[in-house]
Structure formats: structure tokens, C-alpha cells
Design an enzyme around this catalytic site. Structure first.
Site, PDB file in Angstrom:
ATOM      1  N   ASP A 273       0.870  -1.171   0.000  1.00 57.28           N
ATOM      2  CA  ASP A 273       0.000   0.000   0.000  1.00 57.28           C
ATOM      3  C   ASP A 273       0.915   1.231   0.000  1.00 57.28           C
ATOM      4  O   ASP A 273       2.138   1.121   0.144  1.00 57.28           O
ATOM      5  CB  ASP A 273      -0.953  -0.025   1.202  1.00 57.28           C
ATOM      6  CG  ASP A 273      -2.165   0.877   0.956  1.00 57.28           C
ATOM      7  OD1 ASP A 273      -2.130   1.687   0.000  1.00 57.28           O
ATOM      8  OD2 ASP A 273      -3.146   0.791   1.708  1.00 57.28           O
TER       9      ASP A 273
HETATM   10  C1  BGC Z   1      -5.017   3.253   0.162  1.00 50.59           C
HETATM   11  C2  BGC Z   1      -5.142   2.219  -0.918  1.00 50.59           C
HETATM   12  C3  BGC Z   1      -5.019   2.864  -2.270  1.00 50.59           C
HETATM   13  C4  BGC Z   1      -3.683   3.568  -2.343  1.00 50.59           C
HETATM   14  C5  BGC Z   1      -3.403   4.205  -3.685  1.00 50.59           C
HETATM   15  C6  BGC Z   1      -3.790   4.134  -0.016  1.00 50.59           C
HETATM   16  O1  BGC Z   1      -3.824   5.221   0.821  1.00 50.59           O
HETATM   17  O2  BGC Z   1      -4.978   2.626   1.425  1.00 50.59           O
HETATM   18  O3  BGC Z   1      -6.369   1.549  -0.775  1.00 50.59           O
HETATM   19  O4  BGC Z   1      -5.167   1.913  -3.275  1.00 50.59           O
HETATM   20  O5  BGC Z   1      -3.652   4.570  -1.358  1.00 50.59           O
HETATM   21  O6  BGC Z   1      -4.155   5.322  -3.906  1.00 50.59           O
END
Ligand code: BGC
Length: 736
Positions: A273
Site C-alpha cells: 500500500d
Molecule cells: C489506500 C489504498 C489505495 C492507495 C493508492 C492508499 O492510501 O490505502 O487503498 O489503493 O492509497 O491510492
């Protein structure tokens, strides 16, 4: 797939798909790997957010994937830097959070789950893929499979709610819809199942918080949707921010290697993530970014989203012997394989005129409307006040009545509010609408407009009050400890009630709110999880009776946030409630300290929730009768043949979501009070009875038992066929 679009035909004509056998892909991956320098390999493992500003890095082979650009011109330009200007011409993977639609926004995932309709959810994902890939986005960070049992957690909006079985059905439908039948088709968008794992179990519902989940609970509750999506061919997986029992997922080799790769045979790609590798420093699990990189790659991560650690430290970690070349090669193999599977080497570019041609295609809007119709849950309908008589005069008010942006919900980055149809606009097609603007947003506390609205209501036959949450109040990092309607919304409902006119409340929100006090002040309530682009038309059709509500709650609705976490399928307690509750004010003064007769409940809110999982009314009523199992004793390889009669006892054609629940009465470990094991949507004409059948495989009763084996244990079970998780009469059966 039901949806056949203009876009599909157009793209197939223009480019044609290039499906390649897995053997050929493996060979091409090996050939390419042979040619790559260590720096180029490390570059593939690096994902950055942005476009043009990284052109130079892309040319040098230092970027494998980018996220967050959606302009096809920019996407082609950075792709050109990779394909035509980098030494080996390896295309980029362009990614985006396409969570519930790209341009045409569908209801938020929690709303999609409320449909209990995997077909419409799959259609929604297919449409999202068609629209997003037309811009050049070939990888979405969806579906979110996190089981969420606490509505204080803002990200409940992004998942399928509290139930594992429903999560499996919805997750698999989304994976199929995004990826389509042929990955190399230009409309195929790689799915990313996330967040592995346990992210939704954040203590206290506070986002990013720690979790404590036993291995058995992981296997019985949190893993199944991931496993099912892996089996359905999900191409990528994202690790989660949280730790489970002290181990942050991004550094957890047991999760990423032993479970995911070895036990489940996942052959896709693993991404972190956003900076979840770097955040292991804040967790106190890694000393610095270099250590975090070592831990992540050794745990089994292939690609780093935005920590910048892999690109900076991998080389020296190899030189120091902390990472092996074999580990790096395997990670790069997974990335290259994905790029070959998606046909990116053959079709790296996108026709820049396509995106606008396919966005908001009429069939996309129609499907989004249908999904929004099916997702709305009728919570209360005293004296059948709904549907309202068409052509009558309706006062429309409240902060969500005409909130085109907020109606789209969280993570709707690319939906454009000018295409949104709001309830205020759409109701005008059915009623003589009096628009009485009151609160201008959901947190607004200015009640000065209430008097004018009350006055205007004198001319109305009924009032529709649209309340709820702005989009920003749910989603990532938007946890709440108080789940009552914000601002002066409850006062607004009460003020409308004081007019004496029938009051219909429409709640448009990202999570289950605590609406008990508001229910007492209205005749009817329709609950719509942020319903997307076509939400207004869907709600107007429901209010006018052009459509009949069929949505069911994908999460338990609480009386008070203090009851959270509260979910219908909790393990049986040693003191289950026996139907009697001594409440706060029943306790005599100076009562002696005793726990005798006490069961598991709160002195103030009692035992039950406000509404159980699976609950939802219709404009008609349904009667279940003659529920029958083919026999009492079943072998473990049998199917349980269930048959029953379902009658529409009202005067409208309508759809019921039939639900099948099972309880395993005695287990080697404590078992849930009930578990959803099947559901079906059944449409019946007024007065019609259908004799229905459902075959439940006994193997679906398996669970991870005391010896941590996945087995069906012999013994006595109970089964319910009902319209929600708290209704119906149990039927006993036995597994031999
Ligand atoms: C989130 C993810 C997301 C990623 C990319 C993160 O802050 O937890 O779910 O896919 O950002 O935007």
C-alpha cells in the site's frame, strides 16, 4: 456478461486482443530477465505517483508503474518514454483507484453489496474497466475485501460489509468484471485484491490502528474472500497498512509467502500500500527505510508503492547479502508476467479519442441506475406512506437533496459532478416539486432556514428530506466515534415532522449511521449508501413506485455507536441473551451485586441491534412457507436439497433477497451463532407463489477447527431460510 458495448466493439476493431499462452509468456519473461541489469530490475519494482515529472526516470528504466494519471495524452507520453526511449522498452503499468466506477460512478462498494446481486456488480466492474482502460489505465486497486464489523471505520464504505460469504461473492464478481475473459483484451483491467489482511479490524474503528486477529479467525473470516479471488484469477494483491498480532503485513513473510504463494498458489504480483513499507519505521518494526526495504522484499513484496525505499536501497542490500538475486528475479518475474499478460508489450498505447466516447455511455448509466435502485434499503414504511402518489406536491429539502459531488461518495476521483443526477432534479419527473433549501451541507448547524421550509410545506402533500453524510466523512482516514446524523440534520427532520405532513427521510451516507432517533420522527426511511451518478433517478423511481426497493443491509445497524463492533455472525457466548433484559431504569436502588440471570447485553441499549444484517423492507410483503430439507442425515459429500415456497402477499411485483443461514450447534471450537451460506434474488408478481430450490454443498460447512484443519465436523446443525439474519424458524439436520 450482459453488457456489450459500443466501446468493446470499437476497441476490438481498432486493436484486437493478443492472448498469449502462459508458456510463451514465461519464456519471454526469462528472455527479458536475462537482458536486464540489476538497476533495470530494481526499476521495475518501483511505483510512483505522477506522470510527466518522472519522464527522465522512466527513460532510465527506474520506474515500473505509475499511479494517479488518467489523461490519455499524458499516459501515452509517459508510456512512450518507457517503450521508445528506455533501453529495453518495457512498458509501464498505469494504475488508479477505480473503486466504484471510473466516469460513470456506481454506488459505493457497501451499496453494491446491499444489492446481493453479483451480476450487477460484475457489470459495474466491467463498465468501470471499459471506461478506465479507454484512458490507458490497465490496473485498478480494487476490490477491497476487508471485512468490516465496525461502522466507525470510515472505510466500511469501500468494502462489502461484515459478512464473509457476501464478501466472497462480491469480490469474485468484481475481479471477473474488471479483468474480463481475456487479460490481453485492451478493456481488461487487472484487479488488485486489498488490503491483505485484517485492515478492517482496526481497534476501535480508528483507521490504521492495530489489530489482534487469531490465525483461526484469519482463516475463517478474513482470508476466504482473498482465497476465492485468487482462485478466480485476480492478477495482483496489495498488502495492508496494519499489523496483525505485531507483524505489519508488508513485512509478514508468513502471509505473503507461506499462505499466499505456497498454500494458495498465487502467481500474480504483490504491491505494497502507499508507503506501507516505509511506515514500518513508524510501527517500530524497521529501523530505517533500508531495513524496511529488506523486510518488505524478503517477506515477498514485488513492487513498492511510494516509499522510494526499493529504488534507493535494494542494490546495496544485495551487495551486503541481505537480499538475494533470486528474490529480486522472482519479484521482477511477477511484474513482467503481468505486463505480458495484459498485452502491454503489443498494445502499450491508447487511442486518445476513445475515453470521451465511452464515458457515460447510455448503457453504462442504465446499469448504474439499476445498481443504485437495487442497493437502496427500505428501512421503515409506516402506513405504506411510500410510494408517494405520482403527480402529488412534494417538498424536497435537506443537504443531500442536491449534492451532486457528495452523492458520488468516497474514492470517486474521476466521476464528474456535472453528470450526476440528484434526487431534487429527478423527483421533478414524477412530482410537483417544491424546492426548500435548508442545510447546505451535512455538518451545517444553521437552522435559520427551517421556518421558511415549514411554511412552504403547507402547500405540500408530503415532504422528502435528504440527509446523510458528505462524501468526505467516510473513506480512508475518516473514522468517527459518533454515528448520529451530523450538524442540524436530526433537528431538520424533527422540524419537518412538526408540520404534520408525511415525512420521508432519504439517508445518503457512506456507512450505517445510528438513526434510531430519526426513525421516530418520520414515516418512511430509505437508506442509500452513496449511490453514484444515477442515484437521484434511482431514488426518485423508488419514491414514485416506478421501482420497488429490494436492497438488504450488508452490515448490522446499531442503536448506538457504543455497540460497535457488532455483527450478526459472532461466536456463541456462554451466556447468550434469553430474550429478557433488565435495562438501566429497571434496576432498583441499592440493588445487590449479582450476576445471576445476566446475559450478554448492554444495560442502556439492550441486546439487539437496531436492524439486523440482511434486513430490508419492500412495498410488498413476502411469506416463506414449507421450508423443507430432502433428508435429515447428510454425508459430507452430499448436497443439502432445500426447497420452500415464497409468496408475494402484496399487490406489487417485487424482488426478495432470500437468505440461507446455518448454525453448527457443537464444534471443536466455538462456532458463530449463524452464518450466511447462500442467497438468491427472486422476483414475484402480486399474489404469486414460487416453489424454490437451493442446493447447499455440505462441504460449504467446513471451517478451520481446533486442530487448524479445514473440515466439516460431524454433528447437528440448524438451517434458516428467511428474509434477514434474525427471522425464520430453524430446521435441524445432521452431518454424518
Ligand atoms: C489506500 C489504498 C489505495 C492507495 C493508492 C492508499 O492510501 O490505502 O487503498 O489503493 O492509497 O491510492
Amino acid at each position: 456478461m450482459r453488457i456489450k458495448t459500443f466501446a468493446l466493439t470499437l476497441m476490438a476493431l481498432a486493436i484486437g486482443s493478443v492472448a498469449m499462452a502462459q508458456g510463451d509468456i514465461d519464456q519471454r519473461v526469462e528472455e527479458l530477465l536475462q537482458k536486464m541489469t540489476l538497476e533495470e530490475k530494481i526499476g521495475q519494482m518501483n511505483q510512483l505517483s505522477g506522470g510527466y515529472q518522472f519522464t527522465e526516470m522512466i527513460r532510465e528504466g527506474n520506474v515500473g508503474s505509475i499511479l494517479n494519471i488518467v489523461d490519455p495524452v499524458e499516459i501515452n507520453a509517459v508510456q512512450r518514454a518507457a517503450v521508445e526511449n528506455s533501453r529495453l522498452g518495457i512498458p509501464l503499468l498505469v494504475s488508479r483507484d477505480v473503486i466504484h466506477g471510473f466516469r460513470t460512478i456506481f454506488p459505493i462498494p457497501l451499496g453494491m453489496a446491499a444489492t446481493f446481486d453479483p451480476d450487477i456488480v460484475e457489470q459495474g466492474a466491467r463498465i468501470a474497466a471499459i471506461e478506465a482502460t479507454a484512458s490507458g489505465v490497465r490496473w485498478t486497486f480494487s476490490p477491497m475485501l476487508d471485512i468490516a464489523r465496525d461502522p466507525r471505520w470510515g472505510r466500511v464504505a469501500e468494502g462489502s460489509g461484515e459478512d464473509t460469504y457476501l464478501d466472497v461473492q462480491m469480490g469474485v464478481a468484481m475481479v471477473k468484471g474488471y479483468q474480463g475473459e481475456d487479460f490481453s483484451d485492451p478493456t481488461s483491467m487487472a484487479a488488485c485484491i486489498k488490503h491483505f489482511v485484517g485492515y478492517g479490524a482496526a481497534e476501535g474503528g480508528r483507521d490504521y490502528n492495530t489489530t489482534m486477529i487469531s490465525e483461526r479467525a484469519l482463516r475463517n473470516v478474513y482470508f476466504p474472500a482473498f482465497k476465492a479471488c485468487v482462485d478466480a484469477g485476480a492478477l495482483t494483491l496489495m498488502t495492508s497498512f496494519n499489523d496483525v498480532d505485531g507483524l505489519p503485513s508488508t513485512g509478514n513473510d508468513w502471509l505473503l509467502r507461506d499462505i499466499l504463494r505456497e498454500e494458495w498458489g498465487f502467481d500474480g504480483m504483490v504491491v505494497t500500500d502507499w508507503n506501507s513499507s516505509g511506515e514500518m519505521i513508524a510501527h517500530g518494526f524497521a529501523e530505517d527505510l533500508k531495513h524496511a526495504t529488506e523486510l518488505s522484499i524478503n517477506a515477498g513484496v514485488d513492487m513498492d508503492m511510494m516509499s522510494w525505499g526499493f529504488i534507493q536501497h535494494t542494490k546495496s542490500l544485495i551487495e551486503e547479502g541481505k537480499l538475494s538475486m533470486e528474490t529480486i528475479d522472482n519479484a521482477v518475474r511477477n511484474i513482467l508476467k503481468l505486463k505480458f499478460r495484459l498485452g502491454l508489450f503489443e498494445n502499450p498505447y491508447v487511442d486518445v479519442t476513445l475515453a470521451r466516447k465511452v464515458a457515460y455511455a447510455p448503457e453504462h448509466l442504465a446499469a448504474a441506475k439499476q445498481c443504485a435502485i437495487e442497493s437502496a434499503v427500505l428501512i421503515q414504511n409506516n402506513n405504506n406512506v411510500l410510494p408517494l402518489a405520482k403527480g402529488s406536491t412534494v417538498l424536497v429539502t435537506g443537504p443531500m437533496a442536491d449534492a451532486p459531488y457528495d452523492q458520488l461518495g468516497t474514492w470517486a476521483f474521476d466521476g464528474e459532478e456535472q453528470y450526476t443526477v440528484t434526487p431534487l432534479k429527478a423527483l421533478a419527473a414524477h412530482f410537483n416539486v417544491i424546492n426548500a433549501p435548508t442545510l447546505s451541507y451535512s455538518r451545517d448547524t444553521d437552522t435559520s432556514s427551517f421556518k421558511a421550509a415549514q411554511k412552504a410545506a403547507k402547500k405540500a402533500d408530503a415532504i422528502v428530506v435528504c440527509v446523510g453524510e458528505e462524501a468526505i466523512l467516510s473513506g480512508e482516514a475518516h473514522s468517527l466515534s459518533n454515528l448520529n446524523l451530523q450538524g442540524a440534520q436530526s433537528q431538520l427532520i424533527a422540524a419537518m415532522r412538526a408540520t404534520g405532513k408525511p415525512v420521508v427521510v432519504v439517508v445518503i451516507a457512506g456507512r450505517p449511521l445510528t438513526i434510531e432517533r430519526d426513525l421516530a420522527k418520520c414515516d418512511a426511511m430509505l437508506y442509500s449508501f452513496h449511490p453514484g451518478t444515477m442515484g437521484g433517478e434511482a431514488l426518485a423511481d423508488l419514491i414514485a413506485g416506478e421501482a420497488v426497493p429490494s436492497g438488504k443491509l450488508p452490515m448490522t445497524f446499531l442503536r448506538d455507536a457504543g455497540q460497535a463492533p457488532f455483527y450478526y455472525n459472532h461466536p456463541m457466548t456462554g451466556r447468550p441473551n434469553n430474550g429478557t433484559e433488565t435495562l438501566l431504569h429497571d434496576i432498583p436502588l441499592k440493588a445487590g451485586q449479582t450476576s445471576l440471570g445476566c446475559t450478554s447485553y448492554y444495560l442502556d441499549t439492550g441486546y439487539g441491534p437496531l436492524f439486523p444484517f440482511g434486513y430490508g423492507l419492500s412495498y410488498t410483503t413476502f411469506e416463506y412457507a414449507n421450508v423443507n430439507l430432502d433428508k435429515y442425515e447428510h454425508n459430507k459429500s452430499d448436497y443439502i436439497h432445500i426447497d420452500f415456497d415464497l409468496t408475494n402477499t402484496g399487490d406489487r411485483e417485487a424482488t426478495e433477497v432470500v437468505q440461507i443461514y446455518v448454525r453448527d450447534l457443537v464444534g471443536s471450537v466455538v462456532r458463530p451463532v449463524k452464518e450466511l451460506k447462500g442467497f438468491m434474488r427472486v422476483t414475484l408478481k402480486p399474489g404469486e407463489t414460487k416453489h424454490l430450490m437451493y442446493d447447499l454443498p455440505v462441504s460449504d460447512l467446513a471451517f478451520w477447527n481446533r486442530d487448524m484443519e479445514y473440515v466439516v465436523e460431524s454433528g447437528e446443525f440448524q438451517l434458516w431460510v428467511a428474509g434477514d439474519s434474525a427471522s425464520g424458524e430453524p430446521i435441524n439436520f445432521k452431518v454424518l
